[in-house]
Write an enzyme that holds these catalytic residues in place. Structure first.
Site, PDB file in Angstrom:
ATOM      1  N   LYS A  57       0.837  -1.198   0.000  1.00 48.33           N
ATOM      2  CA  LYS A  57       0.000   0.000   0.000  1.00 48.33           C
ATOM      3  C   LYS A  57       0.876   1.252   0.000  1.00 48.33           C
ATOM      4  O   LYS A  57       1.608   1.502   0.944  1.00 48.33           O
ATOM      5  CB  LYS A  57      -0.857   0.017   1.268  1.00 48.33           C
ATOM      6  N   GLU A 114      10.023   1.068  10.412  1.00 45.92           N
ATOM      7  CA  GLU A 114      11.063   2.066  10.105  1.00 45.92           C
ATOM      8  C   GLU A 114      10.407   3.420  10.329  1.00 45.92           C
ATOM      9  O   GLU A 114       9.541   3.830   9.557  1.00 45.92           O
ATOM     10  CB  GLU A 114      11.524   1.920   8.648  1.00 45.92           C
ATOM     11  N   CYS A 125      13.913  10.739   6.250  1.00 47.01           N
ATOM     12  CA  CYS A 125      13.952  10.254   7.633  1.00 47.01           C
ATOM     13  C   CYS A 125      15.340  10.472   8.219  1.00 47.01           C
ATOM     14  O   CYS A 125      15.472  10.804   9.394  1.00 47.01           O
ATOM     15  CB  CYS A 125      13.547   8.792   7.680  1.00 47.01           C
ATOM     16  N   GLU A 146      10.630  16.258  15.284  1.00 44.67           N
ATOM     17  CA  GLU A 146      11.064  15.989  13.911  1.00 44.67           C
ATOM     18  C   GLU A 146      10.327  16.957  12.985  1.00 44.67           C
ATOM     19  O   GLU A 146       9.107  16.872  12.834  1.00 44.67           O
ATOM     20  CB  GLU A 146      10.718  14.550  13.505  1.00 44.67           C
TER      21      GLU A 146
HETATM   22  P1  NAD Z   1       2.713   8.345   8.115  1.00 50.07           P
HETATM   23  O1  NAD Z   1       3.006   7.586   9.364  1.00 50.07           O
HETATM   24  O2  NAD Z   1       1.699   9.423   8.169  1.00 50.07           O
HETATM   25  O3  NAD Z   1       2.197   7.362   6.958  1.00 50.07           O
HETATM   26  C1  NAD Z   1       2.975   6.280   6.482  1.00 50.07           C
HETATM   27  C2  NAD Z   1       2.061   5.253   5.835  1.00 50.07           C
HETATM   28  O4  NAD Z   1       1.195   4.700   6.830  1.00 50.07           O
HETATM   29  C3  NAD Z   1       1.135   5.810   4.746  1.00 50.07           C
HETATM   30  O5  NAD Z   1       1.007   4.833   3.728  1.00 50.07           O
HETATM   31  C4  NAD Z   1      -0.180   5.978   5.492  1.00 50.07           C
HETATM   32  O6  NAD Z   1      -1.318   5.937   4.639  1.00 50.07           O
HETATM   33  C5  NAD Z   1      -0.166   4.785   6.423  1.00 50.07           C
HETATM   34  N1  NAD Z   1      -0.967   4.918   7.641  1.00 50.07           N
HETATM   35  C6  NAD Z   1      -1.436   6.052   8.221  1.00 50.07           C
HETATM   36  N2  NAD Z   1      -2.098   5.749   9.357  1.00 50.07           N
HETATM   37  C7  NAD Z   1      -2.048   4.395   9.494  1.00 50.07           C
HETATM   38  C8  NAD Z   1      -2.505   3.483  10.480  1.00 50.07           C
HETATM   39  N3  NAD Z   1      -3.181   3.899  11.574  1.00 50.07           N
HETATM   40  N4  NAD Z   1      -2.252   2.172  10.314  1.00 50.07           N
HETATM   41  C9  NAD Z   1      -1.547   1.725   9.245  1.00 50.07           C
HETATM   42  N5  NAD Z   1      -1.071   2.547   8.273  1.00 50.07           N
HETATM   43  C10 NAD Z   1      -1.315   3.869   8.402  1.00 50.07           C
HETATM   44  O7  NAD Z   1       4.119   8.839   7.597  1.00 50.07           O
HETATM   45  P2  NAD Z   1       4.418   9.802   6.374  1.00 50.07           P
HETATM   46  O8  NAD Z   1       3.938  11.162   6.793  1.00 50.07           O
HETATM   47  O9  NAD Z   1       3.929   9.182   5.132  1.00 50.07           O
HETATM   48  O10 NAD Z   1       6.010   9.782   6.332  1.00 50.07           O
HETATM   49  C11 NAD Z   1       6.812  10.645   7.071  1.00 50.07           C
HETATM   50  C12 NAD Z   1       7.377   9.951   8.293  1.00 50.07           C
HETATM   51  O11 NAD Z   1       7.988   8.731   7.905  1.00 50.07           O
HETATM   52  C13 NAD Z   1       8.476  10.751   8.976  1.00 50.07           C
HETATM   53  O12 NAD Z   1       8.330  10.636  10.372  1.00 50.07           O
HETATM   54  C14 NAD Z   1       9.758  10.060   8.526  1.00 50.07           C
HETATM   55  O13 NAD Z   1      10.863  10.229   9.382  1.00 50.07           O
HETATM   56  C15 NAD Z   1       9.304   8.639   8.470  1.00 50.07           C
HETATM   57  N6  NAD Z   1      10.147   7.865   7.576  1.00 50.07           N
HETATM   58  C16 NAD Z   1      10.951   6.907   8.115  1.00 50.07           C
HETATM   59  C17 NAD Z   1      11.807   6.190   7.299  1.00 50.07           C
HETATM   60  C18 NAD Z   1      12.710   5.121   7.855  1.00 50.07           C
HETATM   61  O14 NAD Z   1      13.200   4.321   7.071  1.00 50.07           O
HETATM   62  N7  NAD Z   1      12.953   5.071   9.143  1.00 50.07           N
HETATM   63  C19 NAD Z   1      11.844   6.458   5.930  1.00 50.07           C
HETATM   64  C20 NAD Z   1      11.011   7.446   5.414  1.00 50.07           C
HETATM   65  C21 NAD Z   1      10.149   8.136   6.252  1.00 50.07           C
END
Ligand code: NAD
Length: 477
Positions: free
Chosen positions: A171, A244, A278, A375
């Site tokens: 997804k 992650e 990230c 962050e």
């Molecule tokens: P997010 O947590 O809002 O969403 C990530 C994914 O999860 C999306 O596909 C979203 O639709 C889905 N999602 C949202 N709520 C959910 C739930 N309750 N249950 C299951 N899935 C759900 O994150 P984002 O805003 O898309 O990304 C930014 C964040 O991701 C930042 O905090 C960044 O640091 C982190 N990030 C981490 C890494 C890593 O490898 N550690 C890499 C990239 C981004």
């Protein structure tokens, strides 16, 4: 003009339209670019059923064939990189070169992971018995990706999951689903039906996946706040999880560096992809003896950077990817202004359409300020002064996050010694953000659970099975 509504999900190797649809916007102008399929709970059930049906044959497929499947997907990404990276820029906002890096990085990751071997351990080999531990696939993996690097971060999951013999329901983020749906289209006919299913949907789809009884493991990349919800939801069915999550990476810049030489690198450590990485540097600690020259060099370089639509030639920084994140970054800027912190550059809001935020650098805000503690995930950097190594190591480690960190010095031994004291999953010396598919990547503390990349990451998609064979079996009757 009607919106492009030709995007389809991939379920059981077939194109599937959504039960509904939702618009995807271009963050550079806030205009809708396409209608995206919105997956219903019944369609998710179909995707999970397709993955479950494909699992017995796929897990029994010799690993050499599975390697070929990864290479075939890599080949499709590379062959279609031109179309894919343009689409990615239009939905994600990043400059073309960076979008190309995301697509080709995905292809590279698939290729590199395809070469890994899954070890088998002989734990006992005596006259009496032979014991062997193998790593077998888990079943159906639910892969959930974020919007900042939609392609490569999805391939971080797809590559090891498929190589290990699992089937996948992937997804993408609702903010950037289109390129991933296109990749789904490209894989049809390349790999067996049902092995890789791709579904897109709104805010409910992720929670439906994490609670779905037909999914055996969740591999999630996203924010720490969502990661907590994923873990809680997955606990009901005791799914395995790899998480992650977010970071608040500190860079520590020692007084012996050549400021002019590294200023550009320090700048991009914080501002590449408009700060939406990230492992971007999110707090920059600079020794007091070079604080002024570093400050001047960063501001001078910032003035040369071209911000704009990622599709325009010469753009180095695109917009923030979505309205929610844009508001969050503006809120952090407003907070810093309200507290009276000094801005070295930036901080003003833009009146043109698009989620644009200028390069913003804040001069030595207090350690307990929101911009240091939270962050930001945007182009706003707190530049911080330090005097003593023990003190700065303490400040760098005083965070619930522990994703990455970097140390900058002409003396690499000294830098390594400092690096060894930092609580982070990846620590760089004199660079940042380099990741090898052969190096484990994962967060300490609340930046994650488990790892991606390398054998460590591959084994996250397996469970152990140990067999003991008694050699002195009783004679058959
Ligand atoms: P997010 O947590 O809002 O969403 C990530 C994914 O999860 C999306 O596909 C979203 O639709 C889905 N999602 C949202 N709520 C959910 C739930 N309750 N249950 C299951 N899935 C759900 O994150 P984002 O805003 O898309 O990304 C930014 C964040 O991701 C930042 O905090 C960044 O640091 C982190 N990030 C981490 C890494 C890593 O490898 N550690 C890499 C990239 C981004």
């Amino acid at each position: 003009m009607p919106l492009d509504n030709t995007y389809t999900m991939t379920i059981g190797g077939k194109p599937v339209s959504g039960a509904g649809s939702f618009p995807v916007l271009n963050p550079a102008n806030e205009q809708p670019i396409a209608d995206c399929p919105d997956c219903s709970p019944e369609q998710l059930d179909q995707a999970v059923a397709a993955a479950r049906a494909a699992f017995p044959a796929w897990s029994a497929t010799p690993i050499e064939k599975r390697r070929e499947a990864l290479l075939a997907i890599a080949g499709a990404l590379a062959a279609n990189a031109d179309e894919l990276h343009r689409l990615l820029t239009s939905e994600q906002g990043k400059p073309h070169a960076m979008a190309m890096g995301d697509v080709m990085g995905g292809a590279y990751w698939l290729q590199a992971i395809s070469g890994l071997e899954i070890p088998t351990h002989v734990v006992e080999d005596t006259e009496e018995r032979k014991g062997v531990t193998r790593h077998v696939p888990i079943g159906v993996v639910g892969a959930i990706a974020p919007w900042n690097f939609p392609v490569i971060l999805a391939m971080f999951k797809v590559a090891p999951a498929l190589l290990a013999g699992n089937t996948v329901v992937l997804k993408p983020s609702p903010f950037t689903p289109l390129t991933t749906l296109k990749i789904g289209e490209l894989t049809r006919g390349l790999i067996p039906d049902g092995v890789l299913n791709i579904v897109s949907g709104g805010d409910s789809l992720g929670p439906w996946m994490t609670s779905h009884p037909g999914i055996d493991k969740i591999s999630f990349t996203g924010s720490t706040a969502t990661g907590r919800k994923v873990m809680a939801s997955a606990s009901d069915t005791l799914k395995r999880v790899t998480l992650e999550l977010g970071g608040n990476d500190a860079a520590i810049v020692l007084p012996d560096v050549d400021v002019e030489k590294i200023a550009e690198q320090l700048f991009w450590a914080a501002f590449a992809n408009t700060g939406q990485i990230c492992i971007a540097t999110k707090r920059m600690y600079v020794h007091k003896d070079i604080y002024e020259p570093v400050k001047e060099a960063l501001v001078a370089y910032a003035r040369t950077v071209k911000i704009g639509d990622g599709a325009e030639q010469g753009t180095q920084m695109g917009p923030i990817q979505n309205h929610q994140q844009y508001k969050r970054v503006l809120d952090l800027i407003a907070d810093a202004k309200a507290k009276g912190y000094d801005f070295l550059i930036g901080g003003e809001t833009s009146s043109v359409p698009g989620y644009f935020v200028p390069v913003t650098i804040i001069d030595n805000p207090p350690e307990d300020s929101r911009i240091v503690q939270e962050e930001q995930f945007g182009p706003v950097l707190p530049l911080l002064k330090f005097d003593d190594i023990d003190e700065v190591v303490g400040r760098a480690n005083a965070s619930d996050y522990g994703l990455g960190a970097s140390v900058w010095s002409a003396d690499t031994d000294k830098a390594l010694e400092i690096a060894s004291r930092l609580q982070a999953g990846t620590v760089w010396v004199n660079e940042t953000q380099y990741l090898s598919p052969l190096g484990a990547f994962g967060g300490h503390k609340q930046s994650g659970v488990g790892a991606e990349g390398a054998l460590d990451g591959l084994l996250e998609y397996t469970i152990t099975q140990t067999t003991y064979v008694k050699k002195t079996a009783p004679a058959a009757a």
